[in-house]
Design a protein around this motif. Structure first.
Motif, PDB file in Angstrom:
ATOM      1  N   ARG A  83       0.848  -1.196   0.000  1.00 34.77           N
ATOM      2  CA  ARG A  83       0.000   0.000   0.000  1.00 34.77           C
ATOM      3  C   ARG A  83       0.882   1.244   0.000  1.00 34.77           C
ATOM      4  O   ARG A  83       1.990   1.229   0.524  1.00 34.77           O
ATOM      5  N   GLY A  84       0.361   2.297  -0.615  1.00 36.54           N
ATOM      6  CA  GLY A  84       1.077   3.558  -0.641  1.00 36.54           C
ATOM      7  C   GLY A  84       0.108   4.713  -0.799  1.00 36.54           C
ATOM      8  O   GLY A  84      -1.108   4.515  -0.922  1.00 36.54           O
ATOM      9  N   VAL A  85       0.637   5.922  -0.802  1.00 33.53           N
ATOM     10  CA  VAL A  85      -0.164   7.128  -0.991  1.00 33.53           C
ATOM     11  C   VAL A  85       0.526   7.990  -2.039  1.00 33.53           C
ATOM     12  O   VAL A  85       1.717   8.288  -1.920  1.00 33.53           O
ATOM     13  N   GLU A  86      -0.217   8.354  -3.077  1.00 38.31           N
ATOM     14  CA  GLU A  86       0.307   9.229  -4.120  1.00 38.31           C
ATOM     15  C   GLU A  86      -0.073  10.666  -3.786  1.00 38.31           C
ATOM     16  O   GLU A  86      -1.245  11.029  -3.751  1.00 38.31           O
ATOM     17  N   GLN A  87       0.945  11.494  -3.495  1.00 35.79           N
ATOM     18  CA  GLN A  87       0.695  12.895  -3.166  1.00 35.79           C
ATOM     19  C   GLN A  87       0.304  13.658  -4.422  1.00 35.79           C
ATOM     20  O   GLN A  87       0.966  13.562  -5.444  1.00 35.79           O
ATOM     21  N   GLY A  88      -0.800  14.369  -4.357  1.00 30.41           N
ATOM     22  CA  GLY A  88      -1.287  15.117  -5.512  1.00 30.41           C
ATOM     23  C   GLY A  88      -1.807  14.216  -6.612  1.00 30.41           C
ATOM     24  O   GLY A  88      -1.724  14.555  -7.796  1.00 30.41           O
ATOM     25  N   GLY A  89      -2.362  13.061  -6.236  1.00 28.33           N
ATOM     26  CA  GLY A  89      -2.873  12.124  -7.222  1.00 28.33           C
ATOM     27  C   GLY A  89      -4.226  12.554  -7.777  1.00 28.33           C
ATOM     28  O   GLY A  89      -4.938  13.365  -7.183  1.00 28.33           O
ATOM     29  N   VAL A  90      -4.575  12.009  -8.940  1.00 21.95           N
ATOM     30  CA  VAL A  90      -5.870  12.257  -9.574  1.00 21.95           C
ATOM     31  C   VAL A  90      -6.426  10.921 -10.042  1.00 21.95           C
ATOM     32  O   VAL A  90      -5.780  10.210 -10.806  1.00 21.95           O
ATOM     33  N   ASP A  91      -7.636  10.594  -9.571  1.00 20.07           N
ATOM     34  CA  ASP A  91      -8.308   9.372  -9.998  1.00 20.07           C
ATOM     35  C   ASP A  91      -9.366   9.749 -11.030  1.00 20.07           C
ATOM     36  O   ASP A  91     -10.409  10.306 -10.685  1.00 20.07           O
ATOM     37  N   PRO A  92      -9.105   9.475 -12.331  1.00 18.99           N
ATOM     38  CA  PRO A  92     -10.066   9.867 -13.359  1.00 18.99           C
ATOM     39  C   PRO A  92     -11.387   9.116 -13.298  1.00 18.99           C
ATOM     40  O   PRO A  92     -12.390   9.584 -13.814  1.00 18.99           O
ATOM     41  N   GLY A  98      -5.913  14.744  -4.772  1.00 15.50           N
ATOM     42  CA  GLY A  98      -5.261  14.943  -3.479  1.00 15.50           C
ATOM     43  C   GLY A  98      -4.302  13.809  -3.185  1.00 15.50           C
ATOM     44  O   GLY A  98      -3.768  13.174  -4.091  1.00 15.50           O
ATOM     45  N   ASP A  99      -4.090  13.556  -1.904  1.00 16.31           N
ATOM     46  CA  ASP A  99      -3.220  12.462  -1.486  1.00 16.31           C
ATOM     47  C   ASP A  99      -4.054  11.178  -1.488  1.00 16.31           C
ATOM     48  O   ASP A  99      -4.841  10.925  -0.575  1.00 16.31           O
ATOM     49  N   LEU A 100      -3.886  10.376  -2.529  1.00 15.96           N
ATOM     50  CA  LEU A 100      -4.754   9.228  -2.743  1.00 15.96           C
ATOM     51  C   LEU A 100      -4.040   7.911  -2.445  1.00 15.96           C
ATOM     52  O   LEU A 100      -2.938   7.661  -2.941  1.00 15.96           O
ATOM     53  N   PRO A 101      -4.663   7.033  -1.660  1.00 15.95           N
ATOM     54  CA  PRO A 101      -4.071   5.721  -1.361  1.00 15.95           C
ATOM     55  C   PRO A 101      -4.227   4.765  -2.544  1.00 15.95           C
ATOM     56  O   PRO A 101      -5.176   4.855  -3.323  1.00 15.95           O
ATOM     57  N   TYR A 102      -3.281   3.856  -2.654  1.00 13.42           N
ATOM     58  CA  TYR A 102      -3.313   2.884  -3.750  1.00 13.42           C
ATOM     59  C   TYR A 102      -2.702   1.563  -3.306  1.00 13.42           C
ATOM     60  O   TYR A 102      -2.003   1.485  -2.285  1.00 13.42           O
ATOM     61  N   VAL A 122      -1.478  -6.667 -23.875  1.00  9.24           N
ATOM     62  CA  VAL A 122      -2.182  -7.106 -22.679  1.00  9.24           C
ATOM     63  C   VAL A 122      -3.275  -6.100 -22.333  1.00  9.24           C
ATOM     64  O   VAL A 122      -3.058  -4.895 -22.430  1.00  9.24           O
ATOM     65  N   THR A 123      -4.448  -6.590 -21.962  1.00 13.20           N
ATOM     66  CA  THR A 123      -5.456  -5.724 -21.357  1.00 13.20           C
ATOM     67  C   THR A 123      -5.561  -6.089 -19.887  1.00 13.20           C
ATOM     68  O   THR A 123      -5.444  -7.251 -19.511  1.00 13.20           O
ATOM     69  N   ARG A 124      -5.749  -5.058 -19.060  1.00 17.23           N
ATOM     70  CA  ARG A 124      -5.811  -5.270 -17.619  1.00 17.23           C
ATOM     71  C   ARG A 124      -6.948  -4.437 -17.042  1.00 17.23           C
ATOM     72  O   ARG A 124      -7.276  -3.370 -17.568  1.00 17.23           O
ATOM     73  N   SER A 125      -7.539  -4.914 -15.962  1.00 14.28           N
ATOM     74  CA  SER A 125      -8.542  -4.143 -15.242  1.00 14.28           C
ATOM     75  C   SER A 125      -8.453  -4.482 -13.765  1.00 14.28           C
ATOM     76  O   SER A 125      -7.990  -5.569 -13.389  1.00 14.28           O
ATOM     77  N   CYS A 126      -8.899  -3.538 -12.945  1.00 12.96           N
ATOM     78  CA  CYS A 126      -8.811  -3.717 -11.496  1.00 12.96           C
ATOM     79  C   CYS A 126     -10.097  -3.224 -10.851  1.00 12.96           C
ATOM     80  O   CYS A 126     -10.646  -2.198 -11.249  1.00 12.96           O
ATOM     81  N   SER A 127     -10.579  -3.988  -9.866  1.00  8.65           N
ATOM     82  CA  SER A 127     -11.722  -3.578  -9.049  1.00  8.65           C
ATOM     83  C   SER A 127     -11.349  -3.802  -7.596  1.00  8.65           C
ATOM     84  O   SER A 127     -10.636  -4.757  -7.262  1.00  8.65           O
ATOM     85  N   VAL A 128     -11.845  -2.904  -6.726  1.00  8.25           N
ATOM     86  CA  VAL A 128     -11.526  -3.002  -5.296  1.00  8.25           C
ATOM     87  C   VAL A 128     -12.782  -2.764  -4.476  1.00  8.25           C
ATOM     88  O   VAL A 128     -13.773  -2.230  -4.964  1.00  8.25           O
ATOM     89  N   GLY A 129     -12.700  -3.144  -3.188  1.00  9.58           N
ATOM     90  CA  GLY A 129     -13.770  -2.843  -2.244  1.00  9.58           C
ATOM     91  C   GLY A 129     -14.804  -3.942  -2.128  1.00  9.58           C
ATOM     92  O   GLY A 129     -14.747  -4.968  -2.783  1.00  9.58           O
ATOM     93  N   ASP A 130     -15.786  -3.703  -1.241  1.00 10.61           N
ATOM     94  CA  ASP A 130     -16.874  -4.637  -1.016  1.00 10.61           C
ATOM     95  C   ASP A 130     -18.160  -3.824  -0.832  1.00 10.61           C
ATOM     96  O   ASP A 130     -18.346  -3.205   0.215  1.00 10.61           O
ATOM     97  N   PRO A 131     -19.022  -3.765  -1.854  1.00  7.19           N
ATOM     98  CA  PRO A 131     -18.940  -4.494  -3.125  1.00  7.19           C
ATOM     99  C   PRO A 131     -17.840  -3.934  -4.025  1.00  7.19           C
ATOM    100  O   PRO A 131     -17.412  -2.789  -3.873  1.00  7.19           O
ATOM    101  N   ARG A 133     -15.819  -2.285  -6.979  1.00  4.37           N
ATOM    102  CA  ARG A 133     -16.035  -1.164  -7.888  1.00  4.37           C
ATOM    103  C   ARG A 133     -14.789  -1.013  -8.753  1.00  4.37           C
ATOM    104  O   ARG A 133     -13.675  -1.298  -8.301  1.00  4.37           O
ATOM    105  N   GLU A 134     -14.978  -0.580  -9.978  1.00  3.39           N
ATOM    106  CA  GLU A 134     -13.851  -0.399 -10.889  1.00  3.39           C
ATOM    107  C   GLU A 134     -12.921   0.682 -10.349  1.00  3.39           C
ATOM    108  O   GLU A 134     -13.368   1.694  -9.824  1.00  3.39           O
ATOM    109  N   SER A 135     -11.636   0.461 -10.515  1.00  2.00           N
ATOM    110  CA  SER A 135     -10.642   1.412 -10.022  1.00  2.00           C
ATOM    111  C   SER A 135      -9.649   1.738 -11.120  1.00  2.00           C
ATOM    112  O   SER A 135      -9.238   0.867 -11.882  1.00  2.00           O
ATOM    113  N   GLY A 136      -9.262   2.994 -11.181  1.00  2.00           N
ATOM    114  CA  GLY A 136      -8.237   3.411 -12.135  1.00  2.00           C
ATOM    115  C   GLY A 136      -6.849   3.078 -11.628  1.00  2.00           C
ATOM    116  O   GLY A 136      -6.668   2.603 -10.501  1.00  2.00           O
ATOM    117  N   SER A 137      -5.868   3.354 -12.450  1.00  2.00           N
ATOM    118  CA  SER A 137      -4.485   3.030 -12.108  1.00  2.00           C
ATOM    119  C   SER A 137      -3.623   4.288 -12.115  1.00  2.00           C
ATOM    120  O   SER A 137      -3.626   5.032 -13.092  1.00  2.00           O
TER     121      SER A 137
END
Length: 196
Positions: A83-92, A98-102, A122-131, A133-137
């Motif tokens: 786990r990490g935190v991106e300072q000044g991140g943008v999740d489209p 802001g400071d977004l965890p990833y 290669v195609t890739r996709s990621c979903s996180v959480g419960d339930p 949800r799609e997540s960007g990279s």
């Protein structure tokens, strides 16, 4: 030419001009009134799931700590979740800034077969959480591109990540390998499980 001949010629010429003018006006009017040919439809991007060729493949689901063997010697597995935190991140996807965890991890591929296999498309996709949800990279890794291909006995890896809050312990990551025409070579593989 007799007077009658001149009149006939004049009437004939006038009639021809009127018909010619009328035909030209009608052609121009028809051209502006008719919708014309329909514009050509844009070819879909091969990455659009709905427009991919039918392959008959069903997605294979494995655990986050499992290695999947495609049956011809090519294997894929995930390792090194952090786990990490991106300072000044943008999740489209969500619009958050802001400071977004990833979450980040490494995708490892190996070729134990006797033929070279393409691994670069290669195609890739990621979903996180419960339930889920799609997540960007955020694409923060040092090596984010898969190797182009793997010769027999060779291995390779690349870095992956996706936005995930501290409470997002469920993750689902799907990877699919394609040939140069973007036709899937193997069934998609979904790694699913819990990350601390």
């Amino acid at each position: 030419m007799t007077r009658t001949g001149w009149i006939a010629a004049a009437v004939s010429t006038g009639f021809a001009l009127i018909v010619g003018f009328g035909a030209g006006w009608w052609t121009q009017r028809a051209a502006t009134d008719s919708p014309g040919p329909a514009p050509a439809t844009q070819r879909p991007h091969p990455d659009d799931v709905e427009d991919r060729p039918e392959t008959g493949f069903e997605t294979v689901v494995v655990g986050l700590d499992e290695t999947h063997d495609f049956g011809d010697g090519l294997t894929v597995n995930l390792s090194g979740f952090e786990r990490g935190v991106e300072q000044g991140g943008v999740d489209p996807v969500t619009g958050q800034e802001g400071d977004l965890p990833y979450l980040s991890w490494t995708v490892e591929v190996a070729n134990g077969g006797d033929k070279a296999v393409p691994t670069g498309l290669v195609t890739r996709s990621c979903s996180v959480g419960d339930p889920l949800r799609e997540s960007g990279s955020p694409v923060l890794g040092e090596s984010v591109n898969p190797p182009d291909s793997l010769d027999p006995g060779r291995s390779g890896s690349w870095d992956e990540d996706c936005w995930a809050d501290e409470g997002d312990t469920q993750i689902q990551y799907t990877v699919e390998f394609h040939d140069q025409d973007f036709v899937p070579l193997y069934p998609p593989v979904t790694f699913a499980g819990t990350v601390d």
